[in-house]
Design an enzyme around this catalytic site. Structure first.
Site, PDB file in Angstrom:
ATOM      1  N   LYS A 222       0.867  -1.190   0.000  1.00 36.31           N
ATOM      2  CA  LYS A 222       0.000   0.000   0.000  1.00 36.31           C
ATOM      3  C   LYS A 222       0.892   1.224   0.000  1.00 36.31           C
ATOM      4  O   LYS A 222       2.029   1.183   0.471  1.00 36.31           O
ATOM      5  CB  LYS A 222      -0.865   0.028   1.263  1.00 36.31           C
ATOM      6  CG  LYS A 222      -2.086   0.909   1.146  1.00 36.31           C
ATOM      7  CD  LYS A 222      -3.211   0.117   0.525  1.00 36.31           C
ATOM      8  CE  LYS A 222      -4.527   0.856   0.554  1.00 36.31           C
ATOM      9  NZ  LYS A 222      -5.641  -0.080   0.371  1.00 36.31           N
TER      10      LYS A 222
HETATM   11  N1  GLU Z   1      -7.397   0.108  -2.864  1.00 38.09           N
HETATM   12  C1  GLU Z   1      -8.164  -1.069  -3.100  1.00 38.09           C
HETATM   13  C2  GLU Z   1      -8.195  -1.958  -1.864  1.00 38.09           C
HETATM   14  O1  GLU Z   1      -8.021  -1.487  -0.777  1.00 38.09           O
HETATM   15  C3  GLU Z   1      -7.745  -1.811  -4.361  1.00 38.09           C
HETATM   16  C4  GLU Z   1      -6.314  -2.224  -4.433  1.00 38.09           C
HETATM   17  C5  GLU Z   1      -5.910  -2.764  -5.799  1.00 38.09           C
HETATM   18  O2  GLU Z   1      -6.730  -2.843  -6.688  1.00 38.09           O
HETATM   19  O3  GLU Z   1      -4.730  -3.095  -5.928  1.00 38.09           O
HETATM   20  O4  GLU Z   1      -8.454  -3.128  -1.941  1.00 38.09           O
END
Ligand code: GLU
Length: 424
Positions: A114
């Site tokens: 992240k």
């Molecule tokens: N931000 C989204 C989540 O928390 C998607 C992450 C992604 O598609 O890599 O799952």
């Protein structure tokens, strides 16, 4: 022998503290893999970057940027990037860790990662936002890549921001690398169905859970916190299934209508006003009253830590669908379980987004694109299958769906860890 990390000071309700508690709860179900559990408490790699940009008025501003790769045992890092004034390293660590669990829970060949920038994007012009995004991408360019770590949208980031990230990475490496980010615009290698995929996954898991609870979606009263990409898409699908969206809350206000909002009117209002506040098709209420609303289904789809112990005692819903990451603190989880409120946890409930991100990444590699129907059919199948396996695990051990999701996911992560072994 293992030491806890020196640079974070988690509390019982903070994101990393919440995650650590969730890991502790799964240890009894890990069998011989429990030997490796500390792996989950130690993110593999964390990068903090300075993001200086020239503002439109000529000043130079510095923003703090992060990219955390929590675990890469099962494949490249995968997870979004958020732009928010409250972003911290501790928060990004927890969000990265939840991605490891989520990706393993739906059996995607990814680890968890992240990123984030501590900024208020509402105070930035479009050009400033572009410069910030590009400089951040360049700074984290040393650890991302289509086979290394693949960012995606999260809170306050969108397809345009992904296009800038893809372009910056591609300019720096010398060739167009569409697979370096997902959630791109469709004409730049994005996938059909990606924008609504997270909301769709919330609906699909919610529909399965409602069926098991004998809760009829036709006429079910739904309350949604956060009316962005996730909350609004889920609300629309519940409305189409015959549900009534009776309450909505976001940073612009909280609204209520016991008969259910007219969704087309509400969506048009949100588009023009930037949020639910001021919507004429409902009454305004105080923010705290949102948690007392008489409803069947509650969808927290905003930020972490929203369902506190105190709010958990007041929630009237029978079913909580975690569209957000980390919305429920552990003490609140216990209260909801005692009160018989079923929680479909974030790490499966909102996995629809990253599942279609996986489809996007596969399509980019093969340069062969699928129809929206193909995407949705595959998405529903993966979500329903993953939830069934989790539910069976929960029934077998008489544990919550959250602990069961962690059990399924952590077993996969730690099996990969054990099979790969320690290097050197
Ligand atoms: N931000 C989204 C989540 O928390 C998607 C992450 C992604 O598609 O890599 O799952």
């Amino acid at each position: 022998m293992t030491q806890s990390l020196s640079f974070v000071h988690p509390t019982a309700d903070s994101p990393w503290g919440t995650y650590l508690m969730q890991v502790d709860r799964v240890v009894p179900y890990l069998g011989h893999l429990a030997r490796w559990v500390e792996t989950l408490k130690h993110p593999k790699r964390m990068l903090i970057v300075d993001v200086p940009i020239e503002m439109d008025d000529g000043r130079v501003a510095h923003f703090e940027g992060f990219r955390v790769q929590h675990n890469l045992s099962r494949g490249p890092g995968k997870g979004g990037v958020r732009f928010h004034p409250d972003v911290t390293l501790e928060e990004v660590m927890a969000l990265a860790a939840w991605m490891s669990v989520k990706n393993a829970a739906v059996n995607l060949p990814f680890g968890g990662a992240k990123g984030g920038i501590r900024c208020d994007p509402k105070l930035l012009s479009n050009k400033e936002l572009e410069r910030m995004t590009r400089r951040y991408t360049s700074e984290i360019g040393i650890i991302i890549g289509p086979q290394r770590d693949i960012p995606a949208p999260d809170v306050n980031t969108n397809p345009q921001i992904m296009a800038w990230m893809m372009d910056t990475y591609s300019m720096n490496t010398g060739s167009t690398a569409t697979g370096v980010v997902t959630g791109k615009p469709v004409d730049l290698g994005g996938s059909l169905g990606r924008v609504k995929a997270t909301g769709r996954g919330v609906f699909v898991t919610g529909r399965e859970a409602a069926r098991r609870l004998n809760l009829d979606l036709n006429g079910a009263r739904v309350a949604v916190q956060g009316f962005g990409n996730v909350g609004a898409a889920a609300a629309e699908l519940f409305n189409q299934a015959g549900g009534k969206v009776v309450a909505a809350q976001d940073h612009t206000g909280s609204i209520f209508n016991g008969h259910g909002f007219d969704m087309a009117d509400l969506m048009a209002h949100v588009k023009s006003a930037g949020g639910v506040g001021g919507f004429k098709g409902g009454e305004a209420m105080k923010a705290e009253e949102f948690w007392d609303v008489d409803c069947d289904i509650l969808i927290p789809a905003a930020l972490e830590g929203q369902i506190t112990a105190e709010r958990a005692r007041r929630i009237k819903a029978k079913l909580v669908l975690e569209g957000a990451n980390g919305p429920t603190v552990p003490s609140a989880d216990d209260i909801l379980a005692e009160r018989g409120v079923l929680v479909v946890p974030d790490v499966i409930c909102n996995a629809g987004g990253v599942t279609v991100s996986y489809f996007e990444w596969v399509q980019d590699f093969s340069s062969f694109f699928w129809t929206e129907d193909e995407i949705n059919v595959r998405l529903d199948k993966i979500m329903i299958g993953a939830l069934k396996r989790i539910w069976d695990t929960a029934d077998r051990h008489t544990i919550t769906l959250r602990t069961a999701t962690f059990a399924v996911a952590c077993e996969r992560i730690l099996t990969a860890r054990a099979e790969r072994g320690l290097y050197p």
